[in-house]
Write an enzyme that holds these catalytic residues in place. Sequence first.
Site, PDB file in Angstrom:
ATOM      1  CB  SER A  60      -0.957  -0.043   1.198  1.00  0.00           C
ATOM      2  OG  SER A  60      -1.924   0.958   1.132  1.00  0.00           O
ATOM      3  CG  ASP A  89      -2.875   3.843  -1.298  1.00  0.00           C
ATOM      4  OD1 ASP A  89      -3.652   3.797  -2.264  1.00  0.00           O
ATOM      5  OD2 ASP A  89      -2.998   3.124  -0.299  1.00  0.00           O
ATOM      6  CG  ASP A 132      -3.012  -0.882  -2.245  1.00  0.00           C
ATOM      7  OD1 ASP A 132      -3.070   0.305  -1.853  1.00  0.00           O
ATOM      8  OD2 ASP A 132      -3.504  -1.826  -1.606  1.00  0.00           O
ATOM      9  CG  ASP A 142      -6.119   0.422  -0.366  1.00  0.00           C
ATOM     10  OD1 ASP A 142      -5.377   1.437  -0.377  1.00  0.00           O
ATOM     11  OD2 ASP A 142      -6.034  -0.470   0.505  1.00  0.00           O
TER      12      ASP A 142
END
Length: 447
Positions: A103, A242, A244, A246
């Site tokens: 992340s 960010d 990833d 999410d």
Amino acid sequence: MGRLFGTDGVRGLANGELLTPALALRVGEAAARVLLEDVDGRRPLAVIGRDGRASGEMLEGAVVAGLASAGADVIRVGMLPTPALAFLTSHFRADIGVMLSASHNPMPDNGIKIFARGGHKLPDEVESEIERLVLSDEPWDRPTGADVGRVTDHLEAEGAYADHLLVCTPAPLNGIKVVVDCAHGAASHVAPDVYRRAGAEVVVIGASPDGTNINDGVGSTHLDELRAAVREHGADLGIAHDGDADRCLAVDADGNDVDGDQILAICAIALREAGELRDNTVVATAMSNLGFHHAMREHGITVATTAVGDRYVLEKLRADSLSLGGEQSGHVVFLDSATTGDGLLTALQLMSRMAQTGKSLAELGRVVTRLPQVMINVPVTDRERAASARPVSEAVRRAEVELAGAGRILLRPSGTEQIVRVMVEAPTEDQAQNVAEKVAKVVQTAR
């Protein structure tokens, strides 16, 4: 070895003491054994994706080997956001989904996130069983011959995810100019493409992943470049993802931050007006600013509060059949459209609200008047021990007396790092800073 699973999967320094390829293989193997028990005699299926970290290639090979060794066929979908992997787990009707990402963490870290059927995060008891098998040497019957899993690539899977996002977008984004910062991460291709297809004029930064530059001075934890780009290009807003993707944070046309509390409030009001906010309730965590709670009360919306972590938001949403929840950090869950926090979906909903109302992001964001909030991250050697130490508890009690009900203090260990977070809200910035620093000093001595 301590507990493997934190609040968001297994995470650590890639190829370091914990997160080695050997461990990744065992996690893949154990996850398959636990989640593939009930497949009714059919061939089990797994989907695996990763963000842009160089170590993802190494760990992907190990996890794929573990899954296939347990008899699962594996579809590799390449570099895609975590919410895309969750969506594709459902889309392919897979029995298990695995995302390799840390992340917002720095590049040397990586992680293994596991999704069950339908793209849902794992309950604690399932994680515990996977962990038990990883740490166990008990024998088991390995498949051989034709029963060993097969591996294929499906690098066009991004298109199905993009189409899904566009179907979920309430209004065209015509007339909106947005700068998107992809953090040199997993959304570097799909986010600009989707925003353009939705009708926005898009300026892209932080979208050249090279394996080593993910989150490096860009993305949702480093907003300076985004602020500058929004001003330079005269954009209506900036969106920061960010590594990833999410999560989603934003800046308005003047470069002012619009945090997750404001985004969640904007979206809650929009869903309520559309009759889509079930039980007239939004889910937030204990970290949400008091100003968010005040705003929701003024608009007749109930706030259900959970522990910090998007998994707890998800659990509450699912348990009570609610439609919207999120965190101040920018994780927002639209449960009618996604099974996890989705930064791209959030950005599309936010920009749709701008398009529908004709209001600027600054105007929409003013629905929340934030109390000054100070967060100090205190590095420690044992986060649980430091957070529960008696001197720390006493310091928190003294702080609560000092705030006298006009603010609040929240102290919690990080779920992914050896850090204790000290958060203070108070009527003034100076008071919040002063109280937070006093408590942080005590935490340091208890490390």
